[in-house]
Motif scaffolding. Structure first.
Motif, PDB file in Angstrom:
ATOM      1  N   ALA A  84       0.818  -1.216   0.000  1.00  0.00           N
ATOM      2  CA  ALA A  84       0.000   0.000   0.000  1.00  0.00           C
ATOM      3  C   ALA A  84       0.850   1.264   0.000  1.00  0.00           C
ATOM      4  N   SER A  85       2.149   1.160  -0.261  1.00  0.00           N
ATOM      5  CA  SER A  85       3.021   2.332  -0.138  1.00  0.00           C
ATOM      6  C   SER A  85       2.750   3.413  -1.177  1.00  0.00           C
ATOM      7  N   ARG A  86       2.004   3.098  -2.214  1.00  0.00           N
ATOM      8  CA  ARG A  86       1.624   4.146  -3.166  1.00  0.00           C
ATOM      9  C   ARG A  86       0.832   5.246  -2.460  1.00  0.00           C
ATOM     10  N   GLN A  87       0.112   4.880  -1.395  1.00  0.00           N
ATOM     11  CA  GLN A  87      -0.667   5.874  -0.648  1.00  0.00           C
ATOM     12  C   GLN A  87       0.225   6.961  -0.051  1.00  0.00           C
ATOM     13  N   LEU A  88       1.479   6.629   0.254  1.00  0.00           N
ATOM     14  CA  LEU A  88       2.386   7.658   0.763  1.00  0.00           C
ATOM     15  C   LEU A  88       2.578   8.763  -0.265  1.00  0.00           C
ATOM     16  N   HIS A  89       2.513   8.387  -1.497  1.00  0.00           N
ATOM     17  CA  HIS A  89       2.757   9.339  -2.578  1.00  0.00           C
ATOM     18  C   HIS A  89       1.529  10.138  -2.965  1.00  0.00           C
ATOM     19  N   ASP A  90       0.387   9.470  -3.076  1.00  0.00           N
ATOM     20  CA  ASP A  90      -0.757  10.189  -3.627  1.00  0.00           C
ATOM     21  C   ASP A  90      -2.012  10.187  -2.752  1.00  0.00           C
ATOM     22  N   HIS A  91      -1.833   9.968  -1.470  1.00  0.00           N
ATOM     23  CA  HIS A  91      -2.988  10.039  -0.566  1.00  0.00           C
ATOM     24  C   HIS A  91      -3.456  11.485  -0.441  1.00  0.00           C
ATOM     25  N   PRO A  92      -4.766  11.732  -0.455  1.00  0.00           N
ATOM     26  CA  PRO A  92      -5.244  13.121  -0.374  1.00  0.00           C
ATOM     27  C   PRO A  92      -4.881  13.820   0.940  1.00  0.00           C
ATOM     28  N   GLY A  93      -4.575  13.068   1.987  1.00  0.00           N
ATOM     29  CA  GLY A  93      -4.203  13.681   3.263  1.00  0.00           C
ATOM     30  C   GLY A  93      -2.712  13.952   3.401  1.00  0.00           C
ATOM     31  N   ARG A  94      -1.928  13.687   2.344  1.00  0.00           N
ATOM     32  CA  ARG A  94      -0.482  13.902   2.412  1.00  0.00           C
ATOM     33  C   ARG A  94      -0.169  15.384   2.588  1.00  0.00           C
ATOM     34  N   GLU A  95       0.730  15.665   3.503  1.00  0.00           N
ATOM     35  CA  GLU A  95       1.158  17.047   3.738  1.00  0.00           C
ATOM     36  C   GLU A  95       2.335  17.395   2.824  1.00  0.00           C
ATOM     37  N   TYR A  96       2.297  18.573   2.263  1.00  0.00           N
ATOM     38  CA  TYR A  96       3.372  19.063   1.414  1.00  0.00           C
ATOM     39  C   TYR A  96       4.057  20.287   2.011  1.00  0.00           C
ATOM     40  N   ARG A  97       3.604  20.701   3.196  1.00  0.00           N
ATOM     41  CA  ARG A  97       4.146  21.905   3.822  1.00  0.00           C
ATOM     42  C   ARG A  97       4.701  21.558   5.205  1.00  0.00           C
ATOM     43  N   VAL A  98       5.666  22.339   5.631  1.00  0.00           N
ATOM     44  CA  VAL A  98       6.225  22.179   6.970  1.00  0.00           C
ATOM     45  C   VAL A  98       5.195  22.692   7.970  1.00  0.00           C
ATOM     46  N   LYS A  99       4.914  21.896   8.973  1.00  0.00           N
ATOM     47  CA  LYS A  99       3.983  22.303  10.035  1.00  0.00           C
ATOM     48  C   LYS A  99       4.794  22.533  11.310  1.00  0.00           C
ATOM     49  N   TYR A 100       4.430  23.574  12.046  1.00  0.00           N
ATOM     50  CA  TYR A 100       5.153  23.918  13.271  1.00  0.00           C
ATOM     51  C   TYR A 100       4.148  24.364  14.322  1.00  0.00           C
ATOM     52  N   ARG A 101       4.339  23.867  15.523  1.00  0.00           N
ATOM     53  CA  ARG A 101       3.524  24.316  16.658  1.00  0.00           C
ATOM     54  C   ARG A 101       4.476  24.898  17.683  1.00  0.00           C
ATOM     55  N   ARG A 102       4.287  26.170  17.962  1.00  0.00           N
ATOM     56  CA  ARG A 102       5.174  26.886  18.884  1.00  0.00           C
ATOM     57  C   ARG A 102       5.041  26.320  20.300  1.00  0.00           C
ATOM     58  N   PRO A 103       6.068  26.503  21.127  1.00  0.00           N
ATOM     59  CA  PRO A 103       5.962  26.044  22.520  1.00  0.00           C
ATOM     60  C   PRO A 103       4.718  26.629  23.190  1.00  0.00           C
ATOM     61  N   HIS A 104       3.979  25.797  23.866  1.00  0.00           N
ATOM     62  CA  HIS A 104       2.725  26.138  24.542  1.00  0.00           C
ATOM     63  C   HIS A 104       1.613  26.526  23.572  1.00  0.00           C
ATOM     64  N   GLY A 105       1.841  26.355  22.288  1.00  0.00           N
ATOM     65  CA  GLY A 105       0.828  26.682  21.302  1.00  0.00           C
ATOM     66  C   GLY A 105      -0.216  25.577  21.195  1.00  0.00           C
ATOM     67  N   THR A 106      -1.341  25.918  20.656  1.00  0.00           N
ATOM     68  CA  THR A 106      -2.411  24.935  20.477  1.00  0.00           C
ATOM     69  C   THR A 106      -2.750  24.731  19.009  1.00  0.00           C
ATOM     70  N   GLU A 107      -2.173  25.516  18.124  1.00  0.00           N
ATOM     71  CA  GLU A 107      -2.477  25.431  16.696  1.00  0.00           C
ATOM     72  C   GLU A 107      -1.190  25.216  15.902  1.00  0.00           C
ATOM     73  N   TRP A 108      -1.321  24.488  14.797  1.00  0.00           N
ATOM     74  CA  TRP A 108      -0.210  24.319  13.868  1.00  0.00           C
ATOM     75  C   TRP A 108      -0.178  25.497  12.912  1.00  0.00           C
ATOM     76  N   GLU A 109       1.027  25.899  12.529  1.00  0.00           N
ATOM     77  CA  GLU A 109       1.167  26.931  11.518  1.00  0.00           C
ATOM     78  C   GLU A 109       2.098  26.421  10.431  1.00  0.00           C
ATOM     79  N   GLU A 110       1.941  26.958   9.252  1.00  0.00           N
ATOM     80  CA  GLU A 110       2.790  26.551   8.132  1.00  0.00           C
ATOM     81  C   GLU A 110       4.024  27.434   8.086  1.00  0.00           C
TER      82      GLU A 110
END
Length: 182
Positions: A84-110
């Motif tokens: 099923a490794s093709r899903q790593l490549h073309d799954h609709p939930g795949r992230e293409y951006r760096v996500k970061y959550r600041r210390p004590h933060g509650t939301e992810w930012e790009e």
């Protein structure tokens, strides 16, 4: 081909080698790999076994991933995850951006990749400076830091492991490990 009930086909061909294995629909089917422009040899990204894969590409898009029969490790076989490794490549939930959550933060930012890489480099250098040990209490030379380490993943190849080991050793780290078992 005249319609013959499946049970009758099976009775005439108990091993399923001729008519019992065919249908009108199956006669029209083509393998997904038939339309590929090229085939790229790869290694399964999941575990440390290193099963060989053939990645079939058409118009620069992955159309199928199968086991590589020429692989001495897997001889064309893949586990369910590898299959099923093709899903790593073309799954609709795949992230293409760096996500970061600041210390004590509650939301992810790009973040853009350059910003994220600079943050990692700055933190690595600051940690090295804050935790550097020139020597111990008895005057023995240490030249090390215990402030960070590295744990490699199973899909790193020998060349990547070599470079990682050299880099982290040059940075003074002692905790350098890789989970690969091959």
């Amino acid at each position: 081909m005249a319609f013959v009930p499946p049970l009758l086909r099976q009775l005439r061909d108990p091993l399923g080698l001729t008519s019992a294995a065919k249908s009108r629909r199956s006669e029209r089917l083509e393998p997904r790999t038939k339309t590929a422009d090229r085939v790229v040899n790869s290694v399964c990204p999941y575990c440390a076994v290193g099963c060989g894969q053939k990645v079939y590409v058409k118009d620069e898009r992955v159309v199928q991933i199968e086991g590589d029969p020429d692989s001495p490790i897997s001889r064309g076989r893949l586990c369910p995850k590898g299959s099923a490794s093709r899903q790593l490549h073309d799954h609709p939930g795949r992230e293409y951006r760096v996500k970061y959550r600041r210390p004590h933060g509650t939301e992810w930012e790009e973040l853009d990749l350059d910003t994220a890489m600079d943050m990692i480099a700055d933190r690595l250098i600051a940690t090295r400076e804050a935790t550097w040990e020139d020597g111990d209490d008895e005057g023995r030379l240490l030249n090390r830091t215990l402030g960070f380490g590295h744990l490699g993943g199973a899909t790193l190849d020998n060349e990547e492991n070599y470079l990682i080991k050299k880099f982290f050793s040059a940075m003074g780290a002692l905790q350098i490990e890789n989970q690969a078992r091959i």
